[in-house]
Motif scaffolding. Structure first.
Motif, PDB file in Angstrom:
ATOM      1  N   PRO A  42     -68.039  91.329 -14.403  1.00  0.00           N
ATOM      2  CA  PRO A  42     -68.689  92.162 -13.381  1.00  0.00           C
ATOM      3  C   PRO A  42     -69.043  91.440 -12.084  1.00  0.00           C
ATOM      4  N   TRP A  43     -68.368  90.345 -11.808  1.00  0.00           N
ATOM      5  CA  TRP A  43     -68.612  89.574 -10.592  1.00  0.00           C
ATOM      6  C   TRP A  43     -67.285  89.177  -9.968  1.00  0.00           C
ATOM      7  N   PRO A  44     -67.286  88.727  -8.713  1.00  0.00           N
ATOM      8  CA  PRO A  44     -66.017  88.436  -8.038  1.00  0.00           C
ATOM      9  C   PRO A  44     -65.312  87.223  -8.633  1.00  0.00           C
ATOM     10  N   PRO A  45     -64.016  87.143  -8.473  1.00  0.00           N
ATOM     11  CA  PRO A  45     -63.288  85.936  -8.892  1.00  0.00           C
ATOM     12  C   PRO A  45     -63.640  84.763  -7.985  1.00  0.00           C
ATOM     13  N   GLY A  46     -63.438  83.566  -8.516  1.00  0.00           N
ATOM     14  CA  GLY A  46     -63.625  82.375  -7.701  1.00  0.00           C
ATOM     15  C   GLY A  46     -64.908  81.622  -7.938  1.00  0.00           C
ATOM     16  N   GLY A  47     -65.866  82.200  -8.638  1.00  0.00           N
ATOM     17  CA  GLY A  47     -67.135  81.529  -8.886  1.00  0.00           C
ATOM     18  C   GLY A  47     -67.245  80.997 -10.297  1.00  0.00           C
ATOM     19  N   LEU A  48     -68.477  80.688 -10.693  1.00  0.00           N
ATOM     20  CA  LEU A  48     -68.718  80.124 -12.015  1.00  0.00           C
ATOM     21  C   LEU A  48     -68.410  81.133 -13.124  1.00  0.00           C
ATOM     22  N   ASN A  49     -68.708  82.415 -12.883  1.00  0.00           N
ATOM     23  CA  ASN A  49     -68.379  83.434 -13.880  1.00  0.00           C
ATOM     24  C   ASN A  49     -66.884  83.466 -14.157  1.00  0.00           C
ATOM     25  N   ASP A  50     -66.101  83.360 -13.102  1.00  0.00           N
ATOM     26  CA  ASP A  50     -64.638  83.335 -13.208  1.00  0.00           C
ATOM     27  C   ASP A  50     -64.190  82.122 -14.027  1.00  0.00           C
ATOM     28  N   LEU A  51     -64.723  80.959 -13.674  1.00  0.00           N
ATOM     29  CA  LEU A  51     -64.339  79.719 -14.356  1.00  0.00           C
ATOM     30  C   LEU A  51     -64.640  79.795 -15.848  1.00  0.00           C
ATOM     31  N   LEU A  52     -65.820  80.286 -16.189  1.00  0.00           N
ATOM     32  CA  LEU A  52     -66.201  80.385 -17.597  1.00  0.00           C
ATOM     33  C   LEU A  52     -65.341  81.400 -18.340  1.00  0.00           C
ATOM     34  N   ALA A  53     -65.127  82.552 -17.714  1.00  0.00           N
ATOM     35  CA  ALA A  53     -64.323  83.588 -18.376  1.00  0.00           C
ATOM     36  C   ALA A  53     -62.918  83.089 -18.665  1.00  0.00           C
ATOM     37  N   ARG A  54     -62.300  82.439 -17.704  1.00  0.00           N
ATOM     38  CA  ARG A  54     -60.934  81.958 -17.894  1.00  0.00           C
ATOM     39  C   ARG A  54     -60.882  80.884 -18.982  1.00  0.00           C
ATOM     40  N   ALA A  55     -61.822  79.938 -18.928  1.00  0.00           N
ATOM     41  CA  ALA A  55     -61.793  78.835 -19.898  1.00  0.00           C
ATOM     42  C   ALA A  55     -62.037  79.335 -21.319  1.00  0.00           C
ATOM     43  N   PHE A  56     -63.063  80.153 -21.495  1.00  0.00           N
ATOM     44  CA  PHE A  56     -63.359  80.658 -22.832  1.00  0.00           C
ATOM     45  C   PHE A  56     -62.256  81.565 -23.341  1.00  0.00           C
ATOM     46  N   ASN A  57     -61.774  82.458 -22.485  1.00  0.00           N
ATOM     47  CA  ASN A  57     -60.787  83.431 -22.955  1.00  0.00           C
ATOM     48  C   ASN A  57     -59.425  82.801 -23.235  1.00  0.00           C
ATOM     49  N   ASP A  58     -59.123  81.690 -22.604  1.00  0.00           N
ATOM     50  CA  ASP A  58     -57.917  80.941 -22.986  1.00  0.00           C
ATOM     51  C   ASP A  58     -58.029  80.482 -24.439  1.00  0.00           C
ATOM     52  N   GLN A  59     -59.207  79.968 -24.783  1.00  0.00           N
ATOM     53  CA  GLN A  59     -59.424  79.497 -26.153  1.00  0.00           C
ATOM     54  C   GLN A  59     -59.461  80.664 -27.140  1.00  0.00           C
ATOM     55  N   VAL A  60     -60.141  81.742 -26.760  1.00  0.00           N
ATOM     56  CA  VAL A  60     -60.273  82.894 -27.649  1.00  0.00           C
ATOM     57  C   VAL A  60     -58.913  83.560 -27.867  1.00  0.00           C
ATOM     58  N   SER A  61     -58.082  83.595 -26.833  1.00  0.00           N
ATOM     59  CA  SER A  61     -56.729  84.154 -26.987  1.00  0.00           C
ATOM     60  C   SER A  61     -55.962  83.391 -28.053  1.00  0.00           C
ATOM     61  N   ARG A  62     -56.100  82.065 -28.032  1.00  0.00           N
ATOM     62  CA  ARG A  62     -55.420  81.238 -29.024  1.00  0.00           C
ATOM     63  C   ARG A  62     -55.978  81.493 -30.418  1.00  0.00           C
ATOM     64  N   ILE A  63     -57.293  81.618 -30.529  1.00  0.00           N
ATOM     65  CA  ILE A  63     -57.932  81.811 -31.830  1.00  0.00           C
ATOM     66  C   ILE A  63     -57.577  83.169 -32.436  1.00  0.00           C
ATOM     67  N   LEU A  64     -57.567  84.207 -31.598  1.00  0.00           N
ATOM     68  CA  LEU A  64     -57.293  85.559 -32.085  1.00  0.00           C
ATOM     69  C   LEU A  64     -55.808  85.864 -32.204  1.00  0.00           C
ATOM     70  N   GLY A  65     -54.982  85.100 -31.500  1.00  0.00           N
ATOM     71  CA  GLY A  65     -53.561  85.379 -31.513  1.00  0.00           C
ATOM     72  C   GLY A  65     -53.182  86.566 -30.662  1.00  0.00           C
ATOM     73  N   ALA A  66     -54.020  86.893 -29.672  1.00  0.00           N
ATOM     74  CA  ALA A  66     -53.751  87.987 -28.734  1.00  0.00           C
ATOM     75  C   ALA A  66     -54.365  87.626 -27.395  1.00  0.00           C
ATOM     76  N   SER A  67     -53.733  88.055 -26.320  1.00  0.00           N
ATOM     77  CA  SER A  67     -54.209  87.720 -24.983  1.00  0.00           C
ATOM     78  C   SER A  67     -55.532  88.420 -24.675  1.00  0.00           C
ATOM     79  N   VAL A  68     -56.452  87.664 -24.075  1.00  0.00           N
ATOM     80  CA  VAL A  68     -57.676  88.240 -23.531  1.00  0.00           C
ATOM     81  C   VAL A  68     -57.538  88.146 -22.010  1.00  0.00           C
ATOM     82  N   VAL A  69     -57.418  89.302 -21.365  1.00  0.00           N
ATOM     83  CA  VAL A  69     -57.065  89.371 -19.946  1.00  0.00           C
ATOM     84  C   VAL A  69     -58.312  89.672 -19.123  1.00  0.00           C
ATOM     85  N   ASN A  70     -58.633  88.807 -18.168  1.00  0.00           N
ATOM     86  CA  ASN A  70     -59.807  88.994 -17.324  1.00  0.00           C
ATOM     87  C   ASN A  70     -59.545  90.063 -16.266  1.00  0.00           C
ATOM     88  N   ASP A  71     -60.514  90.958 -16.108  1.00  0.00           N
ATOM     89  CA  ASP A  71     -60.429  92.046 -15.135  1.00  0.00           C
ATOM     90  C   ASP A  71     -61.731  92.056 -14.336  1.00  0.00           C
TER      91      ASP A  71
END
Length: 329
Positions: A42-71
């Motif tokens: 719920p915040w703009p790309p480019g900040g700390l929220n973006d960085l955290l979402a991308r980093a965590f969801n890369d790991q979670v995508s691997r763990i779940l075996g399905a892509s988690v896509v940031n919107d």
């Protein structure tokens, strides 16, 4: 037809008569996730929220075996994106990020929220947290909280404290201190650290609370000085800076947290799998390194414990907002 075959046929006809959602719940949940998961930020790309979402969801995508896509759905301090999470189908394929503003403060601050945080959302887990730090102008004759309070009492009405906006955690923590000690300090709201930092550098602002990741470079350079952190324990990156609890304020335990939330009604097995995936992601060396670099921390939490934290913080902010008659324009 044998009795066995009759029973099999009867069972098949009975199952086929049920609505699809009731006929195959175990199969549907067992196959989740069978497609990409939409993760609303719920915040703009480019900040700390973006960085955290991308980093965590890369790991979670691997763990779940399905892509988690940031919107990214920014606007209204997070209210627009959180409302979209609340309205989404509760099937596990739309989840998102929440923090203490939209989930615990805004319900007490705004009368027309487009969601009900308790009714419409399920907290899954807190996956990162940001300590708040009390900083002061480097030339202010106060090197700790007690000295700052004493100075403010010597200069009633002549000292101020900035924040990044009315009703923000930074503002409300100041109100907790002000209420506790009966300080006559003016609150000066700004629109972000791009405004507060120049003001505190120039001495127009005496002190303020803000997120440690934003303040750490300025503290290390000596441009401002740190008086206390709001976490229960000292922060490893600032080992010499005491906590507010050590400074005589045990009731002040505040962090800016980042959490996974889901629409109410999301199946419990899906919620549990999400909790496990994000907890596993937080334990990876990549995430630990990221949190350390960004001056963030991970606070282990259960689903029940996190829900209790949200309820307690909501009640605390409600009291402060009401007693101090805090309003937003």
């Amino acid at each position: 037809m044998t009795d066995l075959r009759r029973r099999d046929l009867a069972a098949l006809l009975s199952a086929s008569a049920l609505p699809p959602a009731l006929a195959r719940p175990a199969l549907a949940q067992a196959s989740w996730p069978a497609k990409p998961i939409r993760f609303i930020v719920p915040w703009p790309p480019g900040g700390l929220n973006d960085l955290l979402a991308r980093a965590f969801n890369d790991q979670v995508s691997r763990i779940l075996g399905a892509s988690v896509v940031n919107d990214f759905k920014a606007g209204a301090g997070g209210r627009i994106g959180v409302a979209e999470i609340a309205r989404a189908a509760p099937d596990g394929y739309t989840i998102g990020m929440g923090n203490l503003g939209p989930l615990t403060i805004f319900p007490n601050l705004y009368s027309n929220l487009p969601y009900d945080a308790r009714r419409d959302l399920v907290p899954v887990t807190m996956f990162a947290a940001s300590p708040l730090v009390l900083v002061a102008n480097k030339d202010l004759p106060a090197s700790n909280v007690a000295e700052l309070v004493a100075l403010a009492k010597q200069r009633p009405g002549r000292m101020n404290m900035a924040s990044v906006g009315v009703g923000t955690p930074q503002h409300l923590v100041f109100e907790m201190i002000k209420e506790r000690d009966g300080l006559q300090m003016e609150h000066v709201p700004y629109h972000g650290p791009n405004q507060t930092l120049p003001a505190i550098f120039a001495g127009d602002v005496h002190a303020m609370f803000d997120a440690l990741p934003l303040m750490l470079p300025q503290i290390r350079s000596g441009a401002i000085k740190a008086l206390a952190v709001t976490t229960p324990q000292r922060v490893p990156l600032l080992p010499d800076v005491p906590t507010l609890a050590e400074s005589g304020y045990p009731e002040v335990d505040v962090v800016g947290w980042y959490a996974v939330i889901a629409p109410a009604g999301t199946p419990r097995p899906v919620i549990e799998r999400l909790y496990t995936a994000y907890t596993e992601a937080a334990a990876t060396s990549e995430i630990r390194k990221l949190l350390q670099e960004q001056a963030l921390i991970y606070l282990p939490n259960t689903q029940a414990g996190f829900a209790e934290r949200i309820a307690a913080e909501t009640e605390r902010w409600a009291r402060i907002i009401k007693e101090q008659n805090i309003r937003v324009q």
